[in-house]
Design a protein around this motif. Structure first.
Motif, short mmCIF file in Angstrom:
data_model
loop_
_atom_site.label_atom_id
_atom_site.label_comp_id
_atom_site.label_asym_id
_atom_site.label_seq_id
_atom_site.Cartn_x
_atom_site.Cartn_y
_atom_site.Cartn_z
N ALA A 179 3.61 9.88 1.57
CA ALA A 179 3.42 8.77 0.74
C ALA A 179 2.63 7.57 1.84
CB ALA A 179 4.66 8.12 -0.06
N VAL A 180 3.74 7.75 3.31
CA VAL A 180 3.21 6.97 3.96
C VAL A 180 2.48 7.46 4.99
CG1 VAL A 180 3.71 6.39 5.98
CG2 VAL A 180 5.68 6.27 5.22
N ALA A 181 1.78 8.58 4.52
CA ALA A 181 1.06 9.34 5.11
C ALA A 181 -0.35 9.18 4.69
CB ALA A 181 1.40 11.03 5.56
N ARG A 182 -0.59 9.07 3.35
CA ARG A 182 -1.37 9.37 1.63
C ARG A 182 -1.94 7.78 2.27
NH1 ARG A 182 1.81 11.96 -1.54
NH2 ARG A 182 2.65 10.71 -2.34
N ALA A 211 -2.37 -0.46 6.54
CA ALA A 211 -2.33 -1.12 7.81
C ALA A 211 -0.99 -1.27 8.52
CB ALA A 211 -2.90 -2.42 8.46
N ALA A 212 0.16 -1.07 7.09
CA ALA A 212 1.33 -0.94 7.77
C ALA A 212 1.58 0.24 7.76
CB ALA A 212 2.68 -1.82 6.68
N ALA A 213 1.38 1.11 6.85
CA ALA A 213 1.49 2.91 7.11
C ALA A 213 0.48 3.28 8.32
CB ALA A 213 0.93 3.39 5.67
N LEU A 214 -0.22 2.65 8.62
CA LEU A 214 -0.94 3.20 10.00
C LEU A 214 -0.32 3.44 11.09
CD1 LEU A 214 -4.82 2.26 9.34
CD2 LEU A 214 -3.85 4.36 9.70
N ALA A 215 0.46 1.84 10.75
CA ALA A 215 1.74 1.89 12.29
C ALA A 215 3.04 1.47 12.09
CB ALA A 215 1.88 0.26 11.99
N ILE A 216 3.30 2.53 11.30
CA ILE A 216 4.23 3.71 11.50
C ILE A 216 4.38 4.72 11.94
CG2 ILE A 216 6.02 5.10 9.84
CD1 ILE A 216 5.97 2.16 7.58
N LEU A 217 2.70 5.21 11.53
CA LEU A 217 2.45 6.66 12.29
C LEU A 217 2.31 6.85 13.25
CD1 LEU A 217 0.24 8.46 9.15
CD2 LEU A 217 2.36 8.99 10.03
N ARG A 218 1.60 5.13 13.95
CA ARG A 218 1.20 5.09 15.33
C ARG A 218 2.58 5.11 16.17
NH1 ARG A 218 -0.80 -0.08 15.82
NH2 ARG A 218 1.69 -0.71 16.18
N GLY A 260 1.01 -1.27 0.18
CA GLY A 260 0.15 -0.22 -0.13
C GLY A 260 1.01 1.32 -0.06
N ILE A 261 1.96 1.26 0.77
CA ILE A 261 3.19 2.40 0.52
C ILE A 261 3.96 3.19 -0.53
CG2 ILE A 261 4.99 3.19 2.10
CD1 ILE A 261 4.03 1.70 4.50
#
Lengths: 320, 320
Positions: free
Chosen positions: A219-222, A229-236, A203-204
């Protein structure tokens, strides 16, 4: 008064009245790769252009404030080392005073962004305020007792290099687990790229247009906004580490406000909630009660507005 | 001037001249279990005894400074909650002013210990100074710009509740991995007791006289000095965490001095080296260069001497 925010990629110059009312703003690329003379010419041009834009006569400005990306001697404007400009040992204060024929007051960009938010932005009225900027790196500035706090050698406010993860990733400063190493845009992008390298993070990768080299915090935020889910985990995780640092600051300094700004903070708002949750869990109740934790209000202009405030403070009671 | 350090177990009262020269010192048990009236009588007695000891006439003292174990309103001396005394909502400033018929200035004990070290001890000459006390808990005080920094609600300096181990043991404040939860005397003793429970830590148990209930930081320090590996590991880990916190403070505040005091600091000197090693590794070079990291110089008298300094500052230019 004129405030100049000299950055590694752009110069933003603001002409403002004594109440911080913006009369003109001029933004140009820094062109650091074209050399020091070029950059200095550009600064002078932006000041002249701002006066022209506002229709202000040349003599109406009494002082210039200027923020620079790196440590600077606040007394004389001497820059020891500004890696983003590729400068070493540049007496910028002296040069600018000669070129502009005006008093020029300088400080580093993070201190001035803090001052800008304190005088004109989200930190108004908070005698003790912590400013944190999350962009490619993590920086900060402290306003204590209503004034910029610089410490013994002018190096105070290095919030990005407070340890939040003892055995965390190596930071560019050489240590492990600095806030910057786990919560900056660079750190988020690096973690995302590692995921993609492992064959995960589809997804990223998609959010980066399928180009591994274009994986960024943006891109991670997008991807996170699209529910990845992976991007959300990075931001979290980044938000949680930021929250640990903010809680430490709340307990240590008992500030009236913590103001968070910077490009990543604006584009990756999804880490606000996990950040706040950690702050609430890890702060002492009485200090938590005394603090407001808010986003910066001046966007990309905090630094230039802080430079205006610096010029006003140092040059007062003369009016521009 | 008179300085009173009101502690949970003892009251230390010092009579000093305007240069901080000690003319008399009186130390008595607090007797908090005998009630508030008893404690207040005891404070008055120590002030009278100090005057008597120095042969000073009653009228020669112009003000009293007083440190209390807990948050206190520095303006009027109102104590909201002092768990070590079992007090809630006591207008101690008003009571003491009436009983002593003198101006009484108050602050919490950690702030005054910081002030004492700053004026008369290891922090002399450092405009920006961090004081950390390691005893049963971990506390601290900040001197910024030569003055006690209190923050928005008077709660600044809670160094013991900065997170240094994200998933560390639970702290008495409810969080995990606070500095106090891993580096206080209580934390060291708890870790030692856990080792003994597991059937290890024979050297520590021996140093505690074979009595599991007598395992303390002091016993751990004794065992460590005798070469016990488990005890040495406990001190080393505590020192490392303390070092992570100190490095964070060095990077954040760029102080000229970090002064470390407290009973555990004095008895468990073996954690000094691991602490220093972490500070050196995790501090930014320019800020590390600007700071001296030193032991407190006034021992158990930092707080009382800070109370003297407070009385002098607040009552000046009148001389005692």
């Amino acid at each position: 008064m004129v405030g100049v925010d000299l950055g590694g990629t752009k110069i933003l110059t603001v002409l403002a009245g004594m109440e911080g009312d913006v009369l003109a703003r001029v933004k140009v690329p820094t062109g650091a790769e074209l050399g020091q003379e070029h950059v200095i010419d550009k600064i002078v041009e932006t000041v002249q252009a701002a006066l022209l834009e506002a229709g202000a006569p040349a003599g109406s400005v009494k002082a210039v404030g200027m923020g620079v990306p790196g440590p600077v001697d606040a007394d004389n404007g001497f820059i020891h080392f500004a890696p983003n400009l590729g400068w070493r040992d540049v007496p910028l204060g002296e040069i600018m005073r000669r070129r502009l024929d005006l008093p020029v007051y300088m400080d580093n960009d993070a201190n001035l962004a803090a001052l800008g938010e304190h005088r004109y932005g989200a930190g108004r009225g908070a005698a003790d305020m912590v400013y944190i900027t999350v962009s490619t790196g993590v920086g900060g500035g402290l306003i204590l007792g209503g004034r910029v706090y610089r410490g013994a050698g002018g190096g105070a406010g290095e919030i990005g290099h407070v340890t939040v993860a003892e055995d965390g990733p190596v930071c560019r400063c050489g240590n492990r687990g600095c806030l910057e190493a786990v919560a900056s845009g660079t750190a988020m992008a690096r973690r995302a790229a590692a995921l993609v390298d492992e064959g995960r993070g589809a997804g990223i990768l998609a959010a980066a247009g399928g180009d591994k080299n274009k994986i960024s915090a943006r891109a991670v935020a997008r991807a996170a906004r699209a529910g990845d889910a992976a991007a959300l985990a990075i931001l979290r995780d980044a938000g949680r580490y930021l929250g640990i640092a903010v809680a430490g600051l709340v307990n240590l300094l008992n500030p009236a406000a913590v103001v968070l700004g910077g490009g990543v903070m604006e584009s990756a708002g999804l880490f606000w909630e996990p950040m706040l949750e950690r702050v609430q869990r890890r702060s002492l109740p009485s200090s938590l009660e005394a603090v407001r934790i808010v986003r910066a209000a001046l966007g990309g202009e905090s630094g230039a507005m802080g430079a205006v405030a610096l010029a006003i403070e140092r040059a007062s009671p003369v009016k521009a």
